[in-house]
Design a protein around this motif. Structure first.
Motif, PDB file in Angstrom:
ATOM      1  N   ALA A   1      -1.559   8.436  -6.235  1.00 26.97           N
ATOM      2  CA  ALA A   1      -2.318   9.310  -6.194  1.00 26.97           C
ATOM      3  C   ALA A   1      -4.119   9.363  -6.583  1.00 26.97           C
ATOM      4  O   ALA A   1      -4.075   8.886  -7.444  1.00 26.97           O
ATOM      5  CB  ALA A   1      -1.900  11.119  -7.121  1.00 26.97           C
ATOM      6  N   ASP A   2      -4.567  10.929  -6.820  1.00 28.35           N
ATOM      7  CA  ASP A   2      -5.670  10.831  -7.716  1.00 28.35           C
ATOM      8  C   ASP A   2      -5.740  11.026  -8.708  1.00 28.35           C
ATOM      9  O   ASP A   2      -6.300  10.702  -9.842  1.00 28.35           O
ATOM     10  CB  ASP A   2      -6.581  11.764  -6.623  1.00 28.35           C
ATOM     11  CG  ASP A   2      -7.683  11.485  -5.646  1.00 28.35           C
ATOM     12  OD1 ASP A   2      -7.240  10.397  -4.470  1.00 28.35           O
ATOM     13  OD2 ASP A   2      -7.728  12.970  -4.467  1.00 28.35           O
TER      14      ASP A   2
ATOM     15  N   TRP B   1       7.083   1.444  -7.524  1.00 29.84           N
ATOM     16  CA  TRP B   1       6.874   1.468  -8.713  1.00 29.84           C
ATOM     17  C   TRP B   1       8.307   2.585  -8.947  1.00 29.84           C
ATOM     18  O   TRP B   1       8.089   2.617 -10.663  1.00 29.84           O
ATOM     19  CB  TRP B   1       5.669   2.209  -8.663  1.00 29.84           C
ATOM     20  CG  TRP B   1       4.425   1.314  -8.455  1.00 29.84           C
ATOM     21  CD1 TRP B   1       4.052   0.985  -8.713  1.00 29.84           C
ATOM     22  CD2 TRP B   1       3.833   1.294  -6.698  1.00 29.84           C
ATOM     23  NE1 TRP B   1       2.944  -0.541  -8.173  1.00 29.84           N
ATOM     24  CE2 TRP B   1       2.969   0.209  -7.191  1.00 29.84           C
ATOM     25  CE3 TRP B   1       4.011   1.904  -5.724  1.00 29.84           C
ATOM     26  CZ2 TRP B   1       2.090   0.012  -5.964  1.00 29.84           C
ATOM     27  CZ3 TRP B   1       3.469   1.330  -4.890  1.00 29.84           C
ATOM     28  CH2 TRP B   1       2.108   0.991  -4.942  1.00 29.84           C
ATOM     29  N   ARG B   2       8.547   3.616  -8.593  1.00 27.91           N
ATOM     30  CA  ARG B   2       8.934   4.796  -9.433  1.00 27.91           C
ATOM     31  C   ARG B   2      10.491   3.678  -9.458  1.00 27.91           C
ATOM     32  O   ARG B   2      11.263   3.343 -10.830  1.00 27.91           O
ATOM     33  CB  ARG B   2      10.034   5.995  -8.843  1.00 27.91           C
ATOM     34  CG  ARG B   2       8.716   7.047  -9.535  1.00 27.91           C
ATOM     35  CD  ARG B   2       8.850   8.215  -8.960  1.00 27.91           C
ATOM     36  NE  ARG B   2       8.530   8.144  -7.565  1.00 27.91           N
ATOM     37  CZ  ARG B   2       9.219   9.741  -5.861  1.00 27.91           C
ATOM     38  NH1 ARG B   2      10.055   9.373  -6.395  1.00 27.91           N
ATOM     39  NH2 ARG B   2       8.704   9.143  -5.362  1.00 27.91           N
ATOM     40  N   LEU B   3      10.986   2.986  -7.726  1.00 32.58           N
ATOM     41  CA  LEU B   3      12.165   2.172  -8.639  1.00 32.58           C
ATOM     42  C   LEU B   3      12.337   0.418  -9.611  1.00 32.58           C
ATOM     43  O   LEU B   3      13.077   1.141  -9.978  1.00 32.58           O
ATOM     44  CB  LEU B   3      12.591   1.644  -6.713  1.00 32.58           C
ATOM     45  CG  LEU B   3      13.469   0.726  -6.227  1.00 32.58           C
ATOM     46  CD1 LEU B   3      14.977   1.749  -6.751  1.00 32.58           C
ATOM     47  CD2 LEU B   3      13.610  -0.493  -4.995  1.00 32.58           C
TER      48      LEU B   3
ATOM     49  N   THR C   1       0.898  -1.714   0.110  1.00 28.71           N
ATOM     50  CA  THR C   1       0.331   0.052   0.216  1.00 28.71           C
ATOM     51  C   THR C   1       0.941   1.394   0.388  1.00 28.71           C
ATOM     52  O   THR C   1       2.312   1.138  -0.004  1.00 28.71           O
ATOM     53  CB  THR C   1      -0.585  -0.007   1.150  1.00 28.71           C
ATOM     54  OG1 THR C   1      -0.252  -0.018   2.239  1.00 28.71           O
ATOM     55  CG2 THR C   1      -1.815  -0.876   1.423  1.00 28.71           C
ATOM     56  N   CYS C   2       0.288   2.401  -0.321  1.00 27.28           N
ATOM     57  CA  CYS C   2       1.263   3.768  -0.307  1.00 27.28           C
ATOM     58  C   CYS C   2       1.129   4.310   0.979  1.00 27.28           C
ATOM     59  O   CYS C   2       0.009   4.154   1.273  1.00 27.28           O
ATOM     60  CB  CYS C   2       0.353   4.690  -1.573  1.00 27.28           C
ATOM     61  SG  CYS C   2       0.120   4.227  -3.006  1.00 27.28           S
ATOM     62  N   GLY C   3       2.721   4.250   1.530  1.00 21.25           N
ATOM     63  CA  GLY C   3       2.395   4.999   2.733  1.00 21.25           C
ATOM     64  C   GLY C   3       3.200   6.531   2.781  1.00 21.25           C
ATOM     65  O   GLY C   3       2.452   7.203   1.745  1.00 21.25           O
ATOM     66  N   SER C   4       4.369   6.014   3.980  1.00 19.62           N
ATOM     67  CA  SER C   4       4.945   7.703   4.151  1.00 19.62           C
ATOM     68  C   SER C   4       5.494   8.068   2.022  1.00 19.62           C
ATOM     69  O   SER C   4       5.902   8.802   2.387  1.00 19.62           O
ATOM     70  CB  SER C   4       5.217   8.001   4.986  1.00 19.62           C
ATOM     71  OG  SER C   4       6.614   6.933   5.003  1.00 19.62           O
ATOM     72  N   ASP C   5       6.205   7.181   2.040  1.00 23.79           N
ATOM     73  CA  ASP C   5       6.488   7.226   0.478  1.00 23.79           C
ATOM     74  C   ASP C   5       6.308   7.014  -0.895  1.00 23.79           C
ATOM     75  O   ASP C   5       6.632   7.399  -1.474  1.00 23.79           O
ATOM     76  CB  ASP C   5       7.767   5.466   0.515  1.00 23.79           C
ATOM     77  CG  ASP C   5       8.588   5.443   1.746  1.00 23.79           C
ATOM     78  OD1 ASP C   5       8.497   6.757   2.640  1.00 23.79           O
ATOM     79  OD2 ASP C   5       9.521   4.674   2.109  1.00 23.79           O
TER      80      ASP C   5
END
Length: 143
Positions: free
Chosen positions: A107-108, A43-45, A34-38
């Motif tokens: 993000a949205d 996904w970029r990595l 899940t998307c956390g604070s990072d």
């Protein structure tokens, strides 16, 4: 074949198998991350790691001149093939969320690279599977 060439071929093939397996493992984990604070850092990595994985995938058949070692190393394809469906499910989850539903990864609104992430990862998986299939051959190369 001298000892240095033997170690270089063995090392290149072994590291190639490890990098390819790592890429498939990371793709398999995107389903449950899940998307956390990072944010979308994973996904970029993975997008930046794709060309590196392809480069190391090209090193897989380096040990073919050493038939006995290559015969053992080629079984590195087994975990890669086992993780392939999980990796494809991770790619599909991102593709369906971003490209079909129009949402961003974390993000949205999707960014440009969000839209290209799943197709590029699918192309990477196909290229790596072709490298694995090429490395599966056991016939030694001529010196």
């Amino acid at each position: 074949m001298n000892f240095a060439e033997l170690l270089l071929r063995l090392g290149c093939a072994l590291v190639g198998w490890l990098v390819v397996f790592t890429h498939f493992l990371w793709l398999a984990t995107t389903r449950s991350v899940t998307c956390g604070s990072d944010g979308d850092e994973l996904w970029r990595l993975l997008l930046g790691f794709a060309p590196i994985a392809i480069g190391f995938g090209l090193l897989l058949p380096m040990s073919r001149r050493i038939a006995t070692v290559h015969g053992s190393l080629r079984y590195g394809a087994v975990p890669v093939l086992l993780f392939t469906p999980l990796a494809l499910m991770g790619i599909w989850k991102t593709f369906s969320g971003v490209n079909l539903a129009g949402a961003g990864i974390c993000a949205d609104v999707p960014s440009t690279w969000h839209i290209w992430w799943a197709p590029l990862q699918l192309a990477t998986v196909v290229i790596l599977l072709l490298c694995v299939a090429r490395a599966w051959r056991t016939t030694p190369l001529p010196p």
